[in-house]
Scaffold this motif. Structure first.
Motif, PDB file in Angstrom:
ATOM      1  N   THR A   4       0.834  -1.199   0.000  1.00  0.00           N
ATOM      2  CA  THR A   4       0.000   0.000   0.000  1.00  0.00           C
ATOM      3  C   THR A   4       0.869   1.249   0.000  1.00  0.00           C
ATOM      4  O   THR A   4       0.606   2.207  -0.721  1.00  0.00           O
ATOM      5  N   GLU A   5       1.923   1.215   0.813  1.00  0.00           N
ATOM      6  CA  GLU A   5       2.815   2.376   0.872  1.00  0.00           C
ATOM      7  C   GLU A   5       3.487   2.604  -0.477  1.00  0.00           C
ATOM      8  O   GLU A   5       3.658   3.726  -0.928  1.00  0.00           O
ATOM      9  N   LEU A   8       1.102   4.152  -2.763  1.00  0.00           N
ATOM     10  CA  LEU A   8       0.928   5.558  -2.395  1.00  0.00           C
ATOM     11  C   LEU A   8       2.090   6.408  -2.872  1.00  0.00           C
ATOM     12  O   LEU A   8       1.903   7.511  -3.366  1.00  0.00           O
ATOM     13  N   ARG A  11       1.776   6.818  -6.591  1.00  0.00           N
ATOM     14  CA  ARG A  11       0.689   7.726  -6.971  1.00  0.00           C
ATOM     15  C   ARG A  11       0.989   9.160  -6.566  1.00  0.00           C
ATOM     16  O   ARG A  11       0.391  10.087  -7.092  1.00  0.00           O
ATOM     17  N   GLY A  12       1.862   9.332  -5.589  1.00  0.00           N
ATOM     18  CA  GLY A  12       2.106  10.656  -5.045  1.00  0.00           C
ATOM     19  C   GLY A  12       3.447  11.228  -5.474  1.00  0.00           C
ATOM     20  O   GLY A  12       3.602  11.701  -6.601  1.00  0.00           O
ATOM     21  N   PRO A  94     -10.560   3.705 -17.615  1.00  0.00           N
ATOM     22  CA  PRO A  94      -9.863   4.161 -16.404  1.00  0.00           C
ATOM     23  C   PRO A  94      -8.847   5.272 -16.676  1.00  0.00           C
ATOM     24  O   PRO A  94      -8.640   6.141 -15.832  1.00  0.00           O
ATOM     25  N   ARG A 167      -5.084  -9.146 -13.798  1.00  0.00           N
ATOM     26  CA  ARG A 167      -4.702  -9.540 -12.456  1.00  0.00           C
ATOM     27  C   ARG A 167      -3.986 -10.881 -12.431  1.00  0.00           C
ATOM     28  O   ARG A 167      -4.426 -11.833 -11.789  1.00  0.00           O
ATOM     29  N   SER A 171      -0.438  -9.365  -6.427  1.00  0.00           N
ATOM     30  CA  SER A 171      -1.654  -8.757  -5.887  1.00  0.00           C
ATOM     31  C   SER A 171      -2.012  -7.541  -6.734  1.00  0.00           C
ATOM     32  O   SER A 171      -1.134  -6.897  -7.298  1.00  0.00           O
ATOM     33  N   PRO A 172      -3.299  -7.205  -6.821  1.00  0.00           N
ATOM     34  CA  PRO A 172      -3.697  -6.063  -7.642  1.00  0.00           C
ATOM     35  C   PRO A 172      -3.035  -4.765  -7.199  1.00  0.00           C
ATOM     36  O   PRO A 172      -2.719  -3.918  -8.032  1.00  0.00           O
ATOM     37  N   THR A 173      -2.805  -4.614  -5.902  1.00  0.00           N
ATOM     38  CA  THR A 173      -2.140  -3.409  -5.406  1.00  0.00           C
ATOM     39  C   THR A 173      -0.768  -3.269  -6.048  1.00  0.00           C
ATOM     40  O   THR A 173      -0.387  -2.225  -6.563  1.00  0.00           O
ATOM     41  N   ILE A 176      -0.965  -2.686  -9.989  1.00  0.00           N
ATOM     42  CA  ILE A 176      -1.316  -1.337 -10.421  1.00  0.00           C
ATOM     43  C   ILE A 176      -0.157  -0.386 -10.110  1.00  0.00           C
ATOM     44  O   ILE A 176       0.169   0.504 -10.905  1.00  0.00           O
ATOM     45  N   ILE A 180       1.834   1.916 -12.893  1.00  0.00           N
ATOM     46  CA  ILE A 180       2.031   3.360 -12.788  1.00  0.00           C
ATOM     47  C   ILE A 180       3.529   3.686 -12.814  1.00  0.00           C
ATOM     48  O   ILE A 180       3.975   4.603 -13.492  1.00  0.00           O
TER      49      ILE A 180
ATOM     50  N   PRO B 268     -11.141  -3.289  -5.419  1.00  0.00           N
ATOM     51  CA  PRO B 268     -10.199  -4.006  -6.278  1.00  0.00           C
ATOM     52  C   PRO B 268      -8.919  -4.428  -5.561  1.00  0.00           C
ATOM     53  O   PRO B 268      -8.248  -5.355  -6.018  1.00  0.00           O
ATOM     54  N   THR B 269      -8.537  -3.749  -4.473  1.00  0.00           N
ATOM     55  CA  THR B 269      -7.285  -4.125  -3.825  1.00  0.00           C
ATOM     56  C   THR B 269      -7.525  -4.673  -2.416  1.00  0.00           C
ATOM     57  O   THR B 269      -6.600  -4.757  -1.623  1.00  0.00           O
ATOM     58  N   TYR B 271      -8.948  -7.732   0.060  1.00  0.00           N
ATOM     59  CA  TYR B 271      -9.319  -9.134   0.140  1.00  0.00           C
ATOM     60  C   TYR B 271     -10.102  -9.376   1.418  1.00  0.00           C
ATOM     61  O   TYR B 271      -9.579  -9.177   2.515  1.00  0.00           O
ATOM     62  N   PRO B 299      -3.167  -4.121   4.891  1.00  0.00           N
ATOM     63  CA  PRO B 299      -2.144  -3.400   5.646  1.00  0.00           C
ATOM     64  C   PRO B 299      -2.134  -1.931   5.238  1.00  0.00           C
ATOM     65  O   PRO B 299      -2.289  -1.616   4.063  1.00  0.00           O
ATOM     66  N   PRO B 314      -3.869  10.260  -8.708  1.00  0.00           N
ATOM     67  CA  PRO B 314      -2.714  10.819  -8.000  1.00  0.00           C
ATOM     68  C   PRO B 314      -3.113  11.337  -6.622  1.00  0.00           C
ATOM     69  O   PRO B 314      -4.233  11.806  -6.431  1.00  0.00           O
ATOM     70  N   THR B 315      -2.174  11.252  -5.685  1.00  0.00           N
ATOM     71  CA  THR B 315      -2.458  11.755  -4.355  1.00  0.00           C
ATOM     72  C   THR B 315      -1.890  13.159  -4.166  1.00  0.00           C
ATOM     73  O   THR B 315      -2.174  13.817  -3.198  1.00  0.00           O
ATOM     74  N   GLU B 316      -1.040  13.589  -5.099  1.00  0.00           N
ATOM     75  CA  GLU B 316      -0.465  14.928  -4.971  1.00  0.00           C
ATOM     76  C   GLU B 316      -1.075  15.831  -6.045  1.00  0.00           C
ATOM     77  O   GLU B 316      -1.710  15.358  -6.982  1.00  0.00           O
TER      78      GLU B 316
END
Ligand code: SF4
Lengths: 219, 363, 134
Positions: A4-5, A8, A11-12, A94, A167, A171-173, A176, A180, B268-269, B271, B299, B314-316
């Motif tokens: 997740t991090e 992030l 994406r950031g 998307p 997929r 994992s999808p996370t 993706i 990116i 989608p992410t 479970y 997590p 985007p987050t920024e």
């Protein structure tokens, strides 16, 4: 760093860096090219430079017969993967959502299965293009490291996008995030490689046409 | 209930008939996400199963997980499963308090050394031990001591499984998950904020039935519940595939039940079993109620950006970055261009014409 | 208490087929019936293990309809056993004492096991009767 991090970060901050390098690089390089300018032509104009330039931007996009016969594969595959890239990048729902979110612009998408099929065709064509480059002695001679690098960074977003959509494997996370990231890699390398042809192509065609147009001849 | 009683005996003593027991087994199979054909196997195993001792430790938590499990007032199947274990320590549920409670915990740990199941909810502070203590014992010490004699550890809730909200940025207490501290015991993560109650008891039922821990994924979550993403089992999925999205919470798309992706759905992410097991005795789940999935069983879910922005956006502030970049790019371009021109001019200036005389001199 | 369909209507206007799981389920039941006729044993389908959109379950149950038998029993809360319009296809709904659903099954069999008197219970009953008469 958890998945997740990682997503992030991608994406950031990573996207921010990539955007800055991409935009800054392109603007700087285009300005640099344009500012080099051309020597003033002191001869009397025999035609319109502007009209000639604009015309050539169009005509050069259509291959003439002789060239087509000599390099049929290069031209056909070139068209296929360029159109394929356009469809997968700009007509996938998307992606349009993303542009809408960031710039508030949107346009209709193609149905997902169509884009999916286009992606497969594009991936196969890009592989064929690479094989051709490696097999053809002249092409191989002309190719350097940066040509293969450019091929790779164009190919990766397509491949990771395809895998993420279906997929497969991770994992999808993660998928993706990798997708990116691959686009960010493309963005960062874009201004400093032959990928700049996206912009310089039309500038070059305009210059050629404008010179000919000034002289009153067809280019 | 005596400790040596089997589960079958215990249930019958509570007046549960054979029919009731069969029903109980069918519901248990459903709860464990096992095919109904397994019911006879489950019945046979549960009939003779011994009640395991369970020690439940609560650290930095909100009691939501316990609440999720015990919210029901009536004897549910979950309740019966819960009753059929010997819950030897749970400081919210137990009657005893203070040193009596701690003594009970120590006795249970001693008597059942190597055999008890340790259930943990809440994360563990590693910064200052004083952030969370029970009877003067720091969370970390208590966990490490209790883990030693455990047969298996069940981390209930996202806090125990992954650190959860206490570990969210800036993580003031240095909170970590159970698996960050304990490495030599089988750990089953049952994340969720809170987890679906059936999943908590399903894991206990699995242990009760088979004496083993269920098959786990790479985040140590039971595959039976966490094997598929919400998105894969979401009934709104056909809308996602068609590109029909609700844009706000009260537009036409929202009323028609379209996909919530644009409203930030983390399906989608994520479970979890919400899309099939559902909540409140199978009534519905967040997406069915019109709210995007928050991804609470993953997590770092709390730090995953806004709950209401799509996972791929985007987050920024990208346009702002782009505008600055255009400015900087223009400046750089002009500077480079000027340098190029200067260079050109210099070479023009330095250019010397070659004359016939020069060529003659060469001879 | 609201039916599940009504609850769903609060949030979603149309309860059309969304997951397209109703048809395949009906086919599964068809196969199960054929198996039952060929002495290949009964089949049980857990309705809670399938993703169904609001309204789809009602659609399935309405398609199956009602048959001749409707039994209710009281063991750990009520349970309803209904033979559908297709003999051999039963719907079994388990509730707890608060009448919350705790299990939903479709059973394809001659008679759901739960309806039979169970050996242990019979034995216990006999003992009670004997001691009562003694
Ligand atoms: S609502 Fe969420 S989980 Fe459901 S299809 Fe849309 S994105 Fe996927």
């Amino acid at each position: 760093m958890t998945e997740t991090e990682f997503l992030l970060w991608v994406r950031g901050p990573a996207l921010q860096i990539a955007t800055i390098v991409f935009v800054l690089g392109i603007v700087a390089r285009i300005l640099q090219m344009v500012m080099l300018g051309r020597k003033a032509n002191l001869a009397e104009a025999r035609g319109s430079a502007l009209a000639g330039g604009l015309r050539t931007m169009v005509t050069r996009s259509v291959p003439d017969k002789g060239t087509f016969q000599r390099s049929t594969f290069t031209i056909v595959s070139g068209y296929i993967f360029h159109i394929g890239l356009f469809v997968t990048i700009f007509l996938f729902a998307p992606h349009i959502l993303l542009v809408d979110e960031v710039f508030g612009l949107s346009w209709p998408a193609l149905p997902t299965p169509v884009v999916d099929a286009t992606a497969v065709v594009t991936i196969i064509t890009l592989l064929a293009v690479l094989i051709h480059r490696l097999k053809d002695p002249v092409m191989r001679f002309l190719s350097g490291f940066s040509d293969y690098l450019v091929w790779l960074v164009t190919f990766l977003p397509l491949l990771t996008g395809y895998i993420a959509f279906h997929r497969i494997g991770l994992s999808p996370t993660m998928l993706i995030a990798l997708h990116i990231l691959s686009v960010e890699l493309l963005m960062v390398l874009f201004p400093f490689t032959k990928l700049m042809h996206t912009f310089s192509l039309f500038i070059a065609r305009y210059y050629n046409g404008a010179i000919a147009g000034y002289k009153g001849v067809h280019s | 209930m005596s400790k040596d009683e089997t589960l079958g005996e215990a249930l019958r003593r509570q007046g549960v008939t054979r029919r009731g027991f069969l029903k109980f087994c069918a519901a248990t199979a459903s709860m464990m996400a096992l095919p109904p054909s397994m019911v006879p196997v489950i019945a046979a195993a549960l009939e003779s199963a011994r009640r395991p001792s369970v020690i439940w430790l609560s650290f930095q938590e909100c009691t939501g997980c316990t609440e999720s499990l015990t919210r029901s007032h009536s004897p549910t199947v979950e309740g019966l499963i819960f009753d059929s274990i010997s819950l030897d320590y749970h400081h919210t549920l137990q009657a005893a308090s203070g040193s009596a409670a701690e003594a009970a915990r120590e006795t249970a740990m001693e008597e059942n050394h190597g055999k008890y199941i340790l259930v943990v909810d809440g994360s563990i502070p590693t910064d200052n031990p004083g952030y969370s203590t029970i009877a003067g014992i720091s969370n970390r010490d208590m966990l490490e001591e209790a883990a030693k004699g455990a047969a298996a550890i069940v981390s209930v809730g996202t806090c125990a499984a992954f650190g959860g909200i206490p570990a969210a940025k800036p993580n003031p207490t240095g909170a970590v998950s159970v698996s960050d501290l304990v490495h030599d015991k089988p750990i089953i993560n049952v994340p969720g904020c809170p987890p679906i109650p059936v999943v908590i008891t399903g894991v206990l039922a699995h242990y009760l039935t088979f004496g083993t821990i269920p098959e786990l994924d790479d985040l140590k979550r039971p595959k039976a519940y966490y094997g598929k993403s919400i998105h894969d089992r979401c009934y709104r999925r056909p809308f996602y595939d068609k590109g029909l999205f609700a844009e706000t919470f009260d537009d036409e798309g929202a009323r028609k039940g379209w996909c919530l992706y644009k409203l930030g759905c983390k399906g989608p992410t994520t479970y979890n079993a919400c899309a099939t097991v559902k909540w409140n005795e199978g009534t519905s789940f967040p997406i069915e109620s019109g709210h995007p999935c928050l991804g609470c069983s993953e997590p770092g879910f709390w730090d995953g950006g806004s709950f209401y922005s799509a996972i791929s956006t985007p987050t920024e502030d990208i346009p702002k970055a782009a505008v600055y970049a255009v400015g900087a790019g223009a400046a750089a371009g002009v500077a480079l261009g000027a340098m190029n021109r200067a260079k050109k001019q210099k070479s023009v200036d330095a250019h010397e014409k070659v004359t016939i005389d020069d060529l003659d001199k060469e001879k | 208490m609201q039916t599940e369909l009504e609850t769903a209507m609060l949030n979603v206007e149309l309860g059309d087929e969304l997951t397209y799981n109703v048809k395949p389920l009906l086919h599964e039941i068809r196969h199960a019936l054929a198996k039952l006729l060929n002495d290949e044993g009964p089949t049980v389908i857990d309705l809670r293990s399938l993703p169904l959109a609001p309204g789809e379950e009602e659609k399935l149950l309405n398609t199956l309809g009602h048959g001749e038998v409707h039994a209710s029993l009281n063991a750990l809360g009520p349970t309803e056993v209904v033979e559908t319009g297709y003999p051999g296809v039963w719907v079994v709904l388990h509730y707890n004492t608060d009448r919350e659903v705790i299990g939903k099954f479709i059973e394809v069999c001659d008679i759901p096991d739960l309806l039979r008197s169970q050996q242990d219970d019979i034995r216990e009953g006999l003992e009670q009767l004997q001691s009562g008469l003694a």
